[in-house]
Design an enzyme around this catalytic site. Structure first.
Site, PDB file in Angstrom:
ATOM      1  N   LEU A 221      -4.117  -7.239  -3.382  1.00 31.82           N
ATOM      2  CA  LEU A 221      -4.290  -8.196  -2.279  1.00 31.82           C
ATOM      3  C   LEU A 221      -5.611  -8.959  -2.330  1.00 31.82           C
ATOM      4  O   LEU A 221      -5.800  -9.899  -1.556  1.00 31.82           O
ATOM      5  CB  LEU A 221      -4.143  -7.469  -0.934  1.00 31.82           C
ATOM      6  CG  LEU A 221      -2.716  -7.014  -0.623  1.00 31.82           C
ATOM      7  CD1 LEU A 221      -2.708  -5.956   0.476  1.00 31.82           C
ATOM      8  CD2 LEU A 221      -1.831  -8.194  -0.225  1.00 31.82           C
TER       9      LEU A 221
ATOM     10  N   TYR B 128     -23.860  -8.742   8.066  1.00 31.21           N
ATOM     11  CA  TYR B 128     -22.724  -7.879   7.747  1.00 31.21           C
ATOM     12  C   TYR B 128     -22.895  -6.514   8.387  1.00 31.21           C
ATOM     13  O   TYR B 128     -23.927  -5.866   8.212  1.00 31.21           O
ATOM     14  CB  TYR B 128     -22.590  -7.709   6.222  1.00 31.21           C
ATOM     15  CG  TYR B 128     -21.493  -6.732   5.859  1.00 31.21           C
ATOM     16  CD1 TYR B 128     -20.159  -7.119   5.915  1.00 31.21           C
ATOM     17  CD2 TYR B 128     -21.791  -5.413   5.500  1.00 31.21           C
ATOM     18  CE1 TYR B 128     -19.142  -6.222   5.605  1.00 31.21           C
ATOM     19  CE2 TYR B 128     -20.773  -4.513   5.188  1.00 31.21           C
ATOM     20  CZ  TYR B 128     -19.455  -4.926   5.244  1.00 31.21           C
ATOM     21  OH  TYR B 128     -18.444  -4.049   4.953  1.00 31.21           O
TER      22      TYR B 128
ATOM     23  N   GLY C 113       0.835  -1.209   0.000  1.00 31.84           N
ATOM     24  CA  GLY C 113       0.000   0.000   0.000  1.00 31.84           C
ATOM     25  C   GLY C 113       0.860   1.245   0.000  1.00 31.84           C
ATOM     26  O   GLY C 113       0.606   2.199   0.740  1.00 31.84           O
TER      27      GLY C 113
HETATM   28  N1  LIG Z   1      -5.802   6.069   8.908  1.00 35.24           N
HETATM   29  C1  LIG Z   1      -6.157   5.600  10.096  1.00 35.24           C
HETATM   30  O1  LIG Z   1      -6.751   6.333  10.913  1.00 35.24           O
HETATM   31  C2  LIG Z   1      -5.859   4.194  10.494  1.00 35.24           C
HETATM   32  C3  LIG Z   1      -6.186   3.770  11.780  1.00 35.24           C
HETATM   33  C4  LIG Z   1      -5.918   2.465  12.152  1.00 35.24           C
HETATM   34  C5  LIG Z   1      -5.335   1.592  11.241  1.00 35.24           C
HETATM   35  N2  LIG Z   1      -5.030   2.030   9.992  1.00 35.24           N
HETATM   36  C6  LIG Z   1      -4.431   1.073   9.045  1.00 35.24           C
HETATM   37  O2  LIG Z   1      -3.332   1.677   8.415  1.00 35.24           O
HETATM   38  C7  LIG Z   1      -3.134   1.097   7.126  1.00 35.24           C
HETATM   39  C8  LIG Z   1      -2.863   2.193   6.114  1.00 35.24           C
HETATM   40  O3  LIG Z   1      -4.007   2.978   5.984  1.00 35.24           O
HETATM   41  P1  LIG Z   1      -4.013   4.479   5.479  1.00 35.24           P
HETATM   42  O4  LIG Z   1      -4.687   5.269   6.540  1.00 35.24           O
HETATM   43  O5  LIG Z   1      -2.680   4.885   5.001  1.00 35.24           O
HETATM   44  O6  LIG Z   1      -5.050   4.337   4.261  1.00 35.24           O
HETATM   45  P2  LIG Z   1      -4.947   4.688   2.718  1.00 35.24           P
HETATM   46  O7  LIG Z   1      -4.358   6.023   2.497  1.00 35.24           O
HETATM   47  O8  LIG Z   1      -6.310   4.407   2.169  1.00 35.24           O
HETATM   48  O9  LIG Z   1      -3.933   3.597   2.175  1.00 35.24           O
HETATM   49  C9  LIG Z   1      -4.299   2.249   2.045  1.00 35.24           C
HETATM   50  C10 LIG Z   1      -3.419   1.599   1.019  1.00 35.24           C
HETATM   51  O10 LIG Z   1      -3.856   0.231   0.870  1.00 35.24           O
HETATM   52  C11 LIG Z   1      -4.013  -0.006  -0.533  1.00 35.24           C
HETATM   53  N3  LIG Z   1      -4.986  -1.036  -0.811  1.00 35.24           N
HETATM   54  C12 LIG Z   1      -6.289  -1.055  -0.528  1.00 35.24           C
HETATM   55  N4  LIG Z   1      -6.872  -2.169  -1.019  1.00 35.24           N
HETATM   56  C13 LIG Z   1      -5.876  -2.880  -1.622  1.00 35.24           C
HETATM   57  C14 LIG Z   1      -5.834  -4.095  -2.347  1.00 35.24           C
HETATM   58  N5  LIG Z   1      -6.932  -4.810  -2.569  1.00 35.24           N
HETATM   59  N6  LIG Z   1      -4.650  -4.518  -2.825  1.00 35.24           N
HETATM   60  C15 LIG Z   1      -3.544  -3.796  -2.630  1.00 35.24           C
HETATM   61  N7  LIG Z   1      -3.513  -2.612  -1.985  1.00 35.24           N
HETATM   62  C16 LIG Z   1      -4.675  -2.165  -1.481  1.00 35.24           C
HETATM   63  C17 LIG Z   1      -4.483   1.329  -1.083  1.00 35.24           C
HETATM   64  O11 LIG Z   1      -4.389   1.346  -2.478  1.00 35.24           O
HETATM   65  P3  LIG Z   1      -5.365   2.312  -3.364  1.00 35.24           P
HETATM   66  O12 LIG Z   1      -4.924   3.708  -3.085  1.00 35.24           O
HETATM   67  O13 LIG Z   1      -5.117   1.863  -4.767  1.00 35.24           O
HETATM   68  O14 LIG Z   1      -6.764   2.033  -2.914  1.00 35.24           O
HETATM   69  C18 LIG Z   1      -3.522   2.248  -0.366  1.00 35.24           C
HETATM   70  O15 LIG Z   1      -2.269   2.205  -0.965  1.00 35.24           O
HETATM   71  C19 LIG Z   1      -4.382   0.253   6.845  1.00 35.24           C
HETATM   72  O16 LIG Z   1      -4.062  -1.112   7.038  1.00 35.24           O
HETATM   73  C20 LIG Z   1      -5.360   0.699   7.906  1.00 35.24           C
HETATM   74  O17 LIG Z   1      -6.269  -0.334   8.280  1.00 35.24           O
HETATM   75  C21 LIG Z   1      -5.271   3.309   9.602  1.00 35.24           C
END
Ligand SMILES: NC(=O)c1ccc[n+]([C@@H]2O[C@H](COP(=O)([O-])OP(=O)(O)OC[C@H]3O[C@@H](n4cnc5c(N)ncnc54)[C@H](OP(=O)(O)O)[C@@H]3O)[C@@H](O)[C@H]2O)c1
Length: 309
Positions: A87, A183, A39
């Protein structure tokens, strides 16, 4: 910096809520290290790739497509390459694993960062609820596929979330992995994040006796694209996020700190099977410590993967 950040003090690691990815890697040379970040094109993944590369690592960033991964790698000046790993598509994961194995260069860390959150309606991949499949099964395939390539002291970092507490009361609904028996968006996301945590714990048990480690992290709450499925019109959501950011949210550099700490800070070599938040060990839901639950999830995940096309 948010008002909340101003009043939070650092923990025993010397880092805390306010620490950034640059802070927790300051003075750490990652020259000669090779680190995988999933990601990499957005949010915390991009910042993680940027900072680890800045410290000298060669970062292999993955994204849904080759184009997205390469664009992200090109946006940073340091050493990085982009490779596709969708993924929710086993063929893409297998191709990513095969390409990295063909290169044969050991990985010093894998930061399993990619994720999706709170899909408003049930969506599935191969008959499984899509957040469980993408966030857990996809990373399970990737990490188990690449374990042979993990360095002897290699680290696996799983992005969990405080939202793991929103998982069903029985932990993982093994009889409802399709989501068809009921769900709820938040609960399904919580289940997938509990699965990330249980996977890190089980991996850590399997790494016992070696120098390899596996840990799970909660990065904080950060306004990123992750919020895209929250059912509020985008301009209103942006306004709410802006307001909340000033009061309570972490910035992206702060949000990427805990995963960079776990992946690269020398202190974290001593951590295995931990749940970290704000760059320190944090309490998780009690059943995150349930070794039988984690072992069952591993077995069920293997069975799912074995039947995928
Ligand atoms: N932001 C928060 O407040 C928060 C809090 C707790 C945990 N987290 C965790 O932190 C991690 C990063 O999140 P973020 O906040 O940086 O979110 P983000 O900006 O939406 O980044 C998520 C990344 O995952 C990729 N992704 C999504 N679906 C995918 C797939 N099917 N195959 C491959 N890549 C995929 C996205 O690609 P695309 O751009 O192409 O969709 C993006 O690169 C996540 O695991 C999230 O659960 C975040």
């Amino acid at each position: 910096m948010s008002l909340y950040a101003l009043i939070k003090s650092n923990g025993p690691s010397g880092f805390g809520y306010r620490s950034t990815a640059e802070d927790v890697t300051a003075g750490v040379s990652l020259a000669g290290k090779r680190i995988l970040v999933t990601g990499c094109n957005s949010g915390l993944g991009f910042e993680t790739m940027r900072v680890l590369a800045q410290r000298g690592a060669h970062v292999v960033g993955t994204a849904r497509t080759t184009g997205k991964a390469r664009d992200a790698a090109m946006r940073i000046r340091e050493s990085a390459e982009g490779i596709a790993c969708e993924l929710s598509d086993p063929a893409s994961i297998r191709a990513c694993v095969a390409a990295l194995k063909a290169e044969g260069v050991p990985l010093d860390a894998m930061v399993c960062n990619a994720g999706i959150m709170a899909l408003p309606k049930l969506e599935q991949a191969f008959g499984y609820e899509l957040q469980f499949f993408t966030n857990h099964i996809g990373h399970f395939m990737l990490v188990t596929g690449l374990t042979d390539l993990l360095a002897e002291d290699g680290r696996v970092v799983m992005l969990s979330s405080a939202a793991h507490r929103m998982a069903p009361k029985e932990g993982i609904q093994f009889d409802n992995l399709s989501g068809e028996k009921g769900y709820k968006a938040g609960m399904a996301y919580g289940q997938s994040k509990l699965a990330n945590l249980l996977f890190a714990k089980e991996l850590a048990r399997r790494f016992a006796g070696s120098e390899r480690t596996a840990n799970a992290v909660h990065p904080g709450v950060i306004a990123t694209n992750l919020m895209r499925h929250i059912p509020v019109p985008r301009p209103i959501l942006a306004g709410i996020m802006g307001l909340l950011s000033a009061v309570a949210f972490k910035t992206v550099p702060q949000g990427a700190a805990t995963q960079c700490y776990a992946a690269a800070n020398p202190q974290a070599a001593a951590l295995n099977g931990q749940y970290l938040a704000d760059c320190n060990i944090a309490p998780a839901r009690p059943d995150a410590e349930d070794a039988a639950l984690a072992a069952r999830l591993w077995d069920v995940s293997e069975q799912i993967v074995a039947k995928l096309p």
